[in-house]
Design an enzyme around this catalytic site. Structure first.
Site, PDB file in Angstrom:
ATOM      1  N   ARG A 144       0.814  -1.226   0.000  1.00  0.00           N
ATOM      2  CA  ARG A 144       0.000   0.000   0.000  1.00  0.00           C
ATOM      3  C   ARG A 144       0.844   1.271   0.000  1.00  0.00           C
ATOM      4  O   ARG A 144       0.405   2.328   0.442  1.00  0.00           O
ATOM      5  CB  ARG A 144      -0.969   0.028   1.186  1.00  0.00           C
ATOM      6  N   LYS A 201       2.466  11.513 -11.075  1.00  0.00           N
ATOM      7  CA  LYS A 201       1.554  10.684 -11.867  1.00  0.00           C
ATOM      8  C   LYS A 201       2.281   9.402 -12.237  1.00  0.00           C
ATOM      9  O   LYS A 201       3.354   9.438 -12.827  1.00  0.00           O
ATOM     10  CB  LYS A 201       1.140  11.409 -13.154  1.00  0.00           C
ATOM     11  N   GLU A 231       9.069  19.093 -24.886  1.00  0.00           N
ATOM     12  CA  GLU A 231       8.413  19.377 -23.594  1.00  0.00           C
ATOM     13  C   GLU A 231       9.051  20.607 -22.923  1.00  0.00           C
ATOM     14  O   GLU A 231       8.384  21.345 -22.208  1.00  0.00           O
ATOM     15  CB  GLU A 231       8.494  18.171 -22.658  1.00  0.00           C
ATOM     16  N   LYS A 237       7.055  23.162 -13.719  1.00  0.00           N
ATOM     17  CA  LYS A 237       6.187  22.015 -13.437  1.00  0.00           C
ATOM     18  C   LYS A 237       5.921  21.924 -11.941  1.00  0.00           C
ATOM     19  O   LYS A 237       4.794  21.666 -11.517  1.00  0.00           O
ATOM     20  CB  LYS A 237       6.785  20.706 -13.960  1.00  0.00           C
ATOM     21  N   GLU A 253      -4.830  17.804 -10.884  1.00  0.00           N
ATOM     22  CA  GLU A 253      -5.351  18.274 -12.166  1.00  0.00           C
ATOM     23  C   GLU A 253      -6.847  18.543 -12.141  1.00  0.00           C
ATOM     24  O   GLU A 253      -7.615  18.019 -12.940  1.00  0.00           O
ATOM     25  CB  GLU A 253      -4.996  17.284 -13.296  1.00  0.00           C
ATOM     26  N   ARG A 285      -3.303  22.526 -13.842  1.00  0.00           N
ATOM     27  CA  ARG A 285      -2.312  21.508 -14.256  1.00  0.00           C
ATOM     28  C   ARG A 285      -2.600  21.085 -15.704  1.00  0.00           C
ATOM     29  O   ARG A 285      -1.705  20.638 -16.413  1.00  0.00           O
ATOM     30  CB  ARG A 285      -2.347  20.294 -13.306  1.00  0.00           C
ATOM     31  N   ASN A 309      -0.918  20.134 -20.713  1.00  0.00           N
ATOM     32  CA  ASN A 309      -1.331  19.328 -21.869  1.00  0.00           C
ATOM     33  C   ASN A 309      -1.282  20.113 -23.175  1.00  0.00           C
ATOM     34  O   ASN A 309      -1.799  19.637 -24.196  1.00  0.00           O
ATOM     35  CB  ASN A 309      -2.742  18.780 -21.653  1.00  0.00           C
ATOM     36  N   HIS A 342      -0.990  18.339 -26.437  1.00  0.00           N
ATOM     37  CA  HIS A 342      -1.121  16.907 -26.158  1.00  0.00           C
ATOM     38  C   HIS A 342      -2.393  16.269 -26.702  1.00  0.00           C
ATOM     39  O   HIS A 342      -2.395  15.065 -26.963  1.00  0.00           O
ATOM     40  CB  HIS A 342      -0.998  16.633 -24.658  1.00  0.00           C
ATOM     41  N   HIS A 400      -1.662  13.265 -28.811  1.00  0.00           N
ATOM     42  CA  HIS A 400      -2.086  11.898 -28.477  1.00  0.00           C
ATOM     43  C   HIS A 400      -2.831  11.255 -29.641  1.00  0.00           C
ATOM     44  O   HIS A 400      -2.683  10.057 -29.898  1.00  0.00           O
ATOM     45  CB  HIS A 400      -2.975  11.898 -27.228  1.00  0.00           C
ATOM     46  N   HIS A 422       6.613  10.365 -28.599  1.00  0.00           N
ATOM     47  CA  HIS A 422       5.689  11.239 -27.869  1.00  0.00           C
ATOM     48  C   HIS A 422       6.044  12.726 -28.047  1.00  0.00           C
ATOM     49  O   HIS A 422       5.195  13.543 -28.388  1.00  0.00           O
ATOM     50  CB  HIS A 422       5.679  10.861 -26.383  1.00  0.00           C
TER      51      HIS A 422
HETATM   52  N1  LIG Z   1       4.045  10.474 -15.383  1.00  0.00           N
HETATM   53  C1  LIG Z   1       4.011  11.539 -16.124  1.00  0.00           C
HETATM   54  O1  LIG Z   1       3.662  12.629 -15.681  1.00  0.00           O
HETATM   55  C2  LIG Z   1       4.413  11.414 -17.567  1.00  0.00           C
HETATM   56  C3  LIG Z   1       4.615  12.567 -18.325  1.00  0.00           C
HETATM   57  C4  LIG Z   1       5.055  12.424 -19.642  1.00  0.00           C
HETATM   58  C5  LIG Z   1       5.280  11.155 -20.174  1.00  0.00           C
HETATM   59  N2  LIG Z   1       5.072  10.051 -19.403  1.00  0.00           N
HETATM   60  C6  LIG Z   1       5.337   8.713 -19.918  1.00  0.00           C
HETATM   61  O2  LIG Z   1       6.724   8.615 -20.214  1.00  0.00           O
HETATM   62  C7  LIG Z   1       6.922   7.603 -21.191  1.00  0.00           C
HETATM   63  C8  LIG Z   1       7.928   8.086 -22.202  1.00  0.00           C
HETATM   64  O3  LIG Z   1       9.122   8.325 -21.543  1.00  0.00           O
HETATM   65  P1  LIG Z   1      10.511   8.445 -22.343  1.00  0.00           P
HETATM   66  O4  LIG Z   1      10.322   9.333 -23.513  1.00  0.00           O
HETATM   67  O5  LIG Z   1      11.532   8.780 -21.342  1.00  0.00           O
HETATM   68  O6  LIG Z   1      10.680   6.984 -22.950  1.00  0.00           O
HETATM   69  P2  LIG Z   1      11.432   5.649 -22.466  1.00  0.00           P
HETATM   70  O7  LIG Z   1      11.405   5.492 -21.011  1.00  0.00           O
HETATM   71  O8  LIG Z   1      10.857   4.561 -23.297  1.00  0.00           O
HETATM   72  O9  LIG Z   1      12.924   5.914 -22.931  1.00  0.00           O
HETATM   73  C9  LIG Z   1      13.201   6.041 -24.308  1.00  0.00           C
HETATM   74  C10 LIG Z   1      14.337   5.097 -24.739  1.00  0.00           C
HETATM   75  O10 LIG Z   1      15.575   5.642 -24.291  1.00  0.00           O
HETATM   76  C11 LIG Z   1      16.319   4.656 -23.584  1.00  0.00           C
HETATM   77  N3  LIG Z   1      17.126   5.402 -22.600  1.00  0.00           N
HETATM   78  C12 LIG Z   1      16.707   5.961 -21.447  1.00  0.00           C
HETATM   79  N4  LIG Z   1      17.693   6.661 -20.888  1.00  0.00           N
HETATM   80  C13 LIG Z   1      18.770   6.547 -21.691  1.00  0.00           C
HETATM   81  C14 LIG Z   1      20.081   7.072 -21.645  1.00  0.00           C
HETATM   82  N5  LIG Z   1      20.488   7.901 -20.679  1.00  0.00           N
HETATM   83  N6  LIG Z   1      20.937   6.718 -22.648  1.00  0.00           N
HETATM   84  C15 LIG Z   1      20.514   5.920 -23.674  1.00  0.00           C
HETATM   85  N7  LIG Z   1      19.286   5.425 -23.771  1.00  0.00           N
HETATM   86  C16 LIG Z   1      18.413   5.733 -22.785  1.00  0.00           C
HETATM   87  C17 LIG Z   1      15.295   3.728 -23.013  1.00  0.00           C
HETATM   88  O11 LIG Z   1      15.838   2.462 -22.766  1.00  0.00           O
HETATM   89  C18 LIG Z   1      14.257   3.705 -24.145  1.00  0.00           C
HETATM   90  O12 LIG Z   1      14.656   2.785 -25.106  1.00  0.00           O
HETATM   91  C19 LIG Z   1       5.551   7.312 -21.799  1.00  0.00           C
HETATM   92  O13 LIG Z   1       5.119   6.050 -21.336  1.00  0.00           O
HETATM   93  C20 LIG Z   1       4.664   8.415 -21.220  1.00  0.00           C
HETATM   94  O14 LIG Z   1       3.335   7.992 -21.046  1.00  0.00           O
HETATM   95  C21 LIG Z   1       4.646  10.165 -18.120  1.00  0.00           C
HETATM   96 ZN   LIG Z   2       4.141  14.988 -22.853  1.00  0.00          ZN
END
Ligand SMILES: NC(=O)c1ccc[n+]([C@@H]2O[C@H](COP(=O)([O-])OP(=O)(O)OC[C@H]3O[C@@H](n4cnc5c(N)ncnc54)[C@H](O)[C@@H]3O)[C@@H](O)[C@H]2O)c1
Ligand SMILES: [Zn+2]
Length: 377
Positions: free
Chosen positions: A130, A152, A194, A235, A245, A249, A253, A256, A260, A274
Site C-alpha cells: 500500500r 503521476k 516538452e 512544473k 489536475e 495543471r 497538456n 497533447h 495523443h 511522444h
Molecule cells: N508520469 C508523467 O507525468 C508522464 C509525463 C510524460 C510522459 N510520461 C510517460 O513517459 C513515457 C515516455 O518516456 P521516455 O520518452 O523517457 O521513454 P522511455 O522510457 O521509453 O525511454 C526512451 C528510450 O531511451 C532509452 N534510454 C533511457 N535513458 C537513456 C540514456 N540515458 N541513454 C541511452 N538510452 C536511454 C530507453 O531504454 C528507451 O529505449 C511514456 O510512457 C509516457 O506515457 C509520463
Molecule cells: Zn508529454
C-alpha cells in the site's frame, strides 16, 4: 529555486506539497550523491533499483555504486526497454520482484530510466504494501523535465495509455544531466519539445532564451542545466497549485490532445515519438488559436519556426507513414482523457507564454481546420 553557488553544485528545485514536499536535484554527475541523499532520507534502508535493459548497460553500475554509500543493500530489477513494459504483465513482474526482495515501508524503490520505467516503478511503489517510498532518477530529457516530477504513475490498458495508475509522489528526484550524453539524439529532441512547452504555456522570457540558446542546450553544460531547471521549476509550481489536475495543471497538456491522437494513429510506435507528436500538436494548437482569432499569426509562426529549427516535426506531412483523415483524428482526439461530456477541451494560446484552457471547442471549426491542414500537407 536554489541556483548553484559554485560550479559543480546542483540546482535544487523544491516541489512544495506540504508533508509530501521533495527536492529535484539537477546537475552533472549528481547520480554520485544518490547514496548520501538516500541515507539522509531513510537511514538504514534497503534499495531496489528498477531499470530497463538498455539503461542497465549504461548507468546501472554507477547508480549501484552511488547507492552503496548510503543504503544497506541494493537489488536490481531489470525490465525490457520500451512502452510495451508499461503493462499489467510488467507491473506484476515489478511488484513480485519488490516483494521477493522483501522491500518494506522503510525501504526505497529507485526508478532509474526514462518515463516508462518511472511510470511503472512509481505505480508498483504506490501499490506494493500500500505504498513504498520511491526516488526518481530520470535518464531521458523527457523524464527529467516532465514525467519524473508530479507524482503521476501509470501503466497502459488495452483501451489506451496511462488508464490504470495512481498519484504517488516520489520522495526525491535526482536529474543527472550527464546521463543524457548517452541518449540518442532523436530521443533528446523529442524531450526538448516538452522544454519548449513550458516557455509557450507560461514563460515568454524562457521561450526567447531558448530561441537564443537552443544549440547550447543540445550541446550540454550550463545551458542544458538551466533549461532543465527552469522546466522543473515551472512544473513544480503548477503541481504545487493543482496536484490532481482539477484546474490549471491541464495547461501542461498544451499540444497533447492533438499529439495523443497522432501518436495513437501511428500505433504508439517509433514512427512518431511522444515528444515529436507534442511538437506537432503545439504547432497545430498555435495555428488553431490563430484561426479562432486569439493568437497573432506572427506568434504562431515563431512557435513553429523554433520547433522546426530544433529538428522537430511541425506539419502533418512529416509523420512517417501518413496520418488518417479528419474524422478519424477527431475520433481519436475525443478519446483523449480531456473530454468532458462530449465537449472537447483544448489548451490554446493567446500569446507565447500565455496558454489557456478552452473547455468548449466547436467540433465543426476543428474539423474544418484539420481538413485544411490535411489538404495542405
Ligand atoms: N508520469 C508523467 O507525468 C508522464 C509525463 C510524460 C510522459 N510520461 C510517460 O513517459 C513515457 C515516455 O518516456 P521516455 O520518452 O523517457 O521513454 P522511455 O522510457 O521509453 O525511454 C526512451 C528510450 O531511451 C532509452 N534510454 C533511457 N535513458 C537513456 C540514456 N540515458 N541513454 C541511452 N538510452 C536511454 C530507453 O531504454 C528507451 O529505449 C511514456 O510512457 C509516457 O506515457 C509520463
Ligand atoms: Zn508529454
Amino acid at each position: 529555486m536554489t541556483a548553484p553557488l559554485r560550479p559543480g553544485d546542483p540546482t535544487i528545485v523544491n516541489v512544495a506539497l506540504g508533508g509530501r514536499a521533495y527536492d529535484i536535484v539537477i546537475g552533472r554527475h549528481q547520480m554520485a550523491s544518490l547514496g548520501a541523499r538516500a541515507a539522509a532520507l531513510k537511514p538504514g534502508a534497503k534499495a531496489a533499483i528498477v531499470t530497463d535493459d538498455r539503461v542497465a548497460g549504461l548507468h546501472l553500475e554507477a547508480a549501484e555504486a552511488a547507492l552503496a554509500a548510503g543504503v544497506l543493500t541494493t537489488h536490481r530489477i531489470v525490465v525490457a526497454a520500451g512502452e510495451g513494459t508499461k503493462s499489467f504483465a510488467g507491473f506484476e513482474c515489478v511488484c513480485e520482484a519488490l516483494i521477493a526482495a522483501r522491500m518494506e515501508r522503510g525501504d526505497l524503490v529507485v526508478a532509474l530510466g526514462g518515463g516508462v520505467v518511472g511510470d511503472l516503478a512509481g505505480f508498483a511503489a504506490a501499490a506494493v504494501r500500500r505504498g513504498l517510498d520511491y526516488v526518481q532518477v530520470p535518464t531521458t530529457l523527457l523524464a527529467q523535465v516532465d514525467s519524473s516530477v508530479g507524482g503521476k504513475t501509470a501503466i497502459n490498458s488495452r483501451h489506451g495509455k496511462n488508464l490504470v495508475g495512481a498519484f504517488h509522489q516520489p520522495v526525491l528526484v535526482v536529474a543527472d544531466t550527464a546521463v543524457l550524453d548517452t541518449l540518442p539524439p532523436r530521443q533528446f529532441r523529442a524531450g526538448y519539445a516538452e522544454v519548449v512547452k513550458y516557455g509557450l504555456l507560461g514563460d515568454a522570457g524562457f521561450f526567447v532564451w531558448l530561441d537564443a540558446h537552443v544549440k547550447e542546450v543540445f550541446a550540454g553544460g550550463a545551458a542544458r542545466e538551466h533549461a532543465i531547471a527552469t522546466s522543473c521549476r515551472m512544473k513544480a509550481a503548477i503541481v504545487a497549485r493543482d496536484e490532481r489536475e482539477t484546474g490549471d495543471r491541464a495547461l501542461l497538456n498544451l499540444g497533447h490532445t492533438f499529439g495523443h491522437a497522432l501518436e495513437a494513429a501511428a500505433g504508439f510506435s517509433d514512427r512518431l515519438l511522444h515528444g515529436e507528436a507534442v511538437a506537432l500538436g503545439m504547432a497545430l494548437a498555435a495555428e488553431f488559436s490563430v484561426r479562432l482569432g486569439v493568437l497573432a499569426p506572427a506568434q504562431a509562426a515563431r512557435t513553429t519556426r523554433h520547433l522546426a529549427d530544433a529538428g522537430l516535426p511541425v506539419r502533418l506531412a512529416e509523420v512517417a507513414g501518413g496520418v488518417p483523415d479528419a474524422d478519424r483524428l477527431m475520433d481519436l482526439m475525443a478519446q483523449d482523457k480531456k473530454v468532458k461530456r462530449g465537449k472537447l477541451t483544448l489548451i490554446l494560446m493567446r500569446d507565447i507564454g500565455a496558454a489557456y484552457i478552452a473547455p468548449d471547442v466547436d467540433p465543426a471549426l476543428l474539423r474544418a481546420f484539420l481538413m485544411e491542414k490535411l489538404d495542405g500537407q
